[in-house]
Design a protein around this motif. Structure first.
Motif, short mmCIF file in Angstrom:
data_model
loop_
_atom_site.label_atom_id
_atom_site.label_comp_id
_atom_site.label_asym_id
_atom_site.label_seq_id
_atom_site.Cartn_x
_atom_site.Cartn_y
_atom_site.Cartn_z
N ASP A 48 1.17 -1.49 0.11
CA ASP A 48 0.15 -0.06 0.15
C ASP A 48 0.80 1.60 -0.14
O ASP A 48 1.85 1.31 0.49
CB ASP A 48 -0.87 -0.29 1.33
CG ASP A 48 -1.80 -0.82 0.98
OD1 ASP A 48 -2.29 -1.56 0.23
OD2 ASP A 48 -2.73 -1.25 2.53
N GLY A 49 0.01 2.00 -0.96
CA GLY A 49 0.77 3.76 -0.58
C GLY A 49 0.46 4.44 0.69
O GLY A 49 -0.56 3.79 0.76
N ARG A 69 8.89 1.54 2.43
CA ARG A 69 9.29 0.37 3.10
C ARG A 69 10.72 0.18 3.99
O ARG A 69 10.76 -0.13 4.35
CB ARG A 69 8.17 -0.39 1.95
CG ARG A 69 6.85 -0.16 1.84
CD ARG A 69 6.34 -1.84 1.56
NE ARG A 69 5.97 -2.39 2.49
CZ ARG A 69 5.74 -3.36 2.44
NH1 ARG A 69 5.40 -4.26 0.39
NH2 ARG A 69 5.21 -4.48 3.19
N ARG A 70 11.64 0.28 2.93
CA ARG A 70 12.99 0.91 2.85
C ARG A 70 12.78 0.68 4.72
O ARG A 70 13.55 0.54 5.87
CB ARG A 70 14.09 0.89 2.54
CG ARG A 70 15.18 0.63 2.52
CD ARG A 70 16.21 1.46 1.00
NE ARG A 70 15.97 1.11 -0.39
CZ ARG A 70 15.90 0.29 -0.74
NH1 ARG A 70 16.94 -0.92 -0.21
NH2 ARG A 70 15.58 -0.32 -1.75
N GLN A 253 1.03 0.07 5.57
CA GLN A 253 0.83 -1.36 5.19
C GLN A 253 -0.13 -1.92 6.95
O GLN A 253 -1.06 -2.72 6.97
CB GLN A 253 1.86 -3.01 5.45
CG GLN A 253 3.02 -2.24 4.04
CD GLN A 253 2.02 -1.55 3.18
OE1 GLN A 253 1.63 -2.67 2.33
NE2 GLN A 253 3.12 -0.68 2.73
N GLY A 254 -0.15 -1.38 7.61
CA GLY A 254 -0.82 -0.95 8.43
C GLY A 254 -2.67 -1.69 8.55
O GLY A 254 -3.35 -2.91 9.15
N LEU A 260 -2.09 -6.58 14.27
CA LEU A 260 -2.42 -4.58 15.19
C LEU A 260 -3.54 -4.47 16.27
O LEU A 260 -3.38 -3.93 16.81
CB LEU A 260 -1.53 -4.07 14.50
CG LEU A 260 0.23 -4.89 13.96
CD1 LEU A 260 0.34 -3.18 12.64
CD2 LEU A 260 0.61 -4.23 15.47
N LYS A 261 -4.31 -5.12 15.46
CA LYS A 261 -5.86 -4.49 15.41
C LYS A 261 -6.10 -5.21 17.31
O LYS A 261 -6.93 -4.67 17.40
CB LYS A 261 -6.63 -4.68 14.03
CG LYS A 261 -6.71 -4.50 13.03
CD LYS A 261 -7.59 -4.77 12.53
CE LYS A 261 -7.94 -4.38 11.22
NZ LYS A 261 -8.52 -4.90 10.19
N MET A 262 -5.39 -6.38 17.08
CA MET A 262 -6.13 -7.24 18.45
C MET A 262 -5.40 -6.42 20.30
O MET A 262 -5.63 -6.93 21.05
CB MET A 262 -6.13 -8.98 18.22
CG MET A 262 -4.34 -8.90 18.86
SD MET A 262 -3.84 -10.42 18.10
CE MET A 262 -4.28 -10.85 16.67
N GLY A 263 -4.50 -5.43 19.76
CA GLY A 263 -3.50 -4.44 20.91
C GLY A 263 -2.81 -5.56 21.55
O GLY A 263 -2.21 -6.93 21.06
N ARG A 264 -1.82 -5.00 21.99
CA ARG A 264 -0.18 -5.33 22.40
C ARG A 264 -0.37 -6.75 23.37
O ARG A 264 0.22 -8.00 22.94
CB ARG A 264 0.51 -4.75 23.06
CG ARG A 264 1.24 -4.28 22.95
CD ARG A 264 1.95 -2.36 23.32
NE ARG A 264 3.03 -3.64 23.95
CZ ARG A 264 3.96 -2.45 23.31
NH1 ARG A 264 4.67 -2.45 22.43
NH2 ARG A 264 5.43 -3.68 24.04
#
Length: 297
Positions: A48-49, A69-70, A253-254, A260-264
Motif C-alpha cells: 500500500d502507498g 518500506r525500506r 501496511q497497517g 495489530l488490531k488486537m492490541g499488545r
C-alpha cells in the motif's frame, strides 16, 4: 576452534514478513548474543502507498512505496535488534495472478539459479548455523514467498556441493575453507489448531467481516501443518512486545496487518509461540524441540 558467534539467517520475501512469522525468534536470539541476519528478497513495491492507496490505483507510486518500506524495514530491524540486514531488491511480484507477476525484474520471474547464487554468496560471508525460510508453498501461496523458498534451498545445495567437492565450486575455484552448510534448516509453519484460533479471533476483532465461504474455510484449513507434524515450538512470549512494535514499524501496511488490531496483550497471547518444521539437520538433536539451536550449544 573459532570464536565466531552462532548465526541465524532468516530469508524473507517482503518488508514486514520478518516480523510476522519470525519476529519473536529474531528478538530472542539477538538477546542471547546470537548473530541475526535478515535477507529480504523484494523491495515491497506492491504494498500500500500513503493513505492506503492500493497497487494499480491512481496515485500508487511503486518507487515511493519502495523507499517508504525500506525505512520501515530498517526501523523494524532496530526494534528486533537484528545484527545485519541484506536486501536483494528484486521487484515485488504482487499476489498470485497479478499482472506484476510477469513484470520485468519481478522476483517471480528471476531465474532461481541467479537468486540462489546471490544468496549463496551471503551464506559464504555470514556462515549461518541455522537458516529459516518458507515451505515450498510459501506458507500460503504467495509467489515471492515460493521464490524465496526456492532460492534458499538452491543456495544451500550450492554450498553443500562446494563443501563436498571443492574442485566443482563455481568458476572452477575452491570454496573457502570456512564455508560450510548450515547445520539446521527450518521452514516456518503454523499448527492447524492455531489457524482455527486465528479465524475465531479475526471474526472477533473484525466486526464487519463477513462469514467466510466454504471454499475460503477449506483453503485456510490446508495452511500450516497438523500439530503432531511440527518439529519445533519456540516460546517467544517474553519478546512479543518487540514483535508487536516491529510490525507496527511497518505503519504504511497497517490496513493489511490484522494482528495489530488486537492490541499488545492479546497479540502476545496469540503470537507468542513461533513454530517450524526442521527439514535439514546435522546435530541429531531430538524432536520435538524448543530451540532452533538445540544441538549447537
Amino acid at each position: 576452534m573459532t570464536d565466531r558467534p552462532l548465526t541465524l539467517m532468516a530469508v524473507h520475501a517482503h518488508p514486514d514478513d520478518e516480523a510476522t512469522g519470525t519476529g519473536g525468534i529474531l528478538a530472542q536470539y539477538a538477546a542471547q548474543g546470537i548473530r541475526t541476519v535478515l535477507v529480504t528478497c523484494t523491495d515491497g513495491g506492491c504494498g500500500d502507498g500513503p493513505e492506503g492507496v492500493k497497487p494499480g490505483d491512481p496515485g500508487h507510486d511503486p518507487a515511493a512505496v519502495t523507499a517508504m518500506r525500506r525505512e520501515e524495514l530498517r526501523a523494524s530491524c532496530d526494534v528486533l535488534k537484528i545484527s545485519d540486514l541484506e536486501m536483494l531488491d528484486y521487484a515485488d511480484s504482487g499476489m498470485m495472478g497479478w499482472p506484476t507477476n510477469d513484470a520485468p525484474g519481478a522476483f517471480w520471474q528471476t531465474p532461481v539459479e541467479e537468486g540462489a547464487a546471490r544468496l549463496a554468496a551471503l551464506m559464504r560471508h555470514y556462515r549461518p548455523d541455522v537458516v529459516v525460510t518458507y515451505d515450498e508453498n510459501g506458507f500460503y501461496g504467495h509467489p515471492d514467498h515460493i521464490q524465496a523458498h526456492r532460492i534458499t534451498m538452491a543456495a544451500l545445495d550450492m554450498i553443500a556441493l562446494e563443501t563436498a567437492a571443492p574442485e566443482t565450486a563455481a568458476q572452477g575455484t575452491a570454496a573457502p575453507e570456512t564455508t560450510a552448510p548450515a547445520s539446521k534448516v527450518y521452514w516456518t509453519t503454523a499448527p492447524r489448531s492455531m489457524m482455527q484460533r486465528f479465524g475465531e479471533v479475526m471474526r472477533e476483532f473484525g466486526e464487519d467481516m463477513p462469514e467466510p465461504d466454504p471454499a475460503e474455510t477449506a483453503a485456510m484449513a490446508e495452511i500450516g501443518l497438523p500439530d503432531d507434524e511440527i518439529t519445533t515450538w519456540v516460546d517467544t512470549t517474553a519478546f512479543s512486545g518487540q514483535k508487536f512494535d516491529a510490525l507496527a514499524a511497518h505503519a504504511s501496511q497497517g490496513e493489511n496487518i490484522f494482528f495489530l488490531k488486537m492490541g499488545r496483550e492479546r497479540f502476545g497471547e496469540l503470537m507468542g509461540m513461533e513454530t517450524f518444521v526442521r527439514v535439514r539437520d546435522t546435530t541429531g538433536a531430538p524432536v520435538p524441540e524448543n530451540d532452533l539451536f538445540a544441538g549447537l550449544r
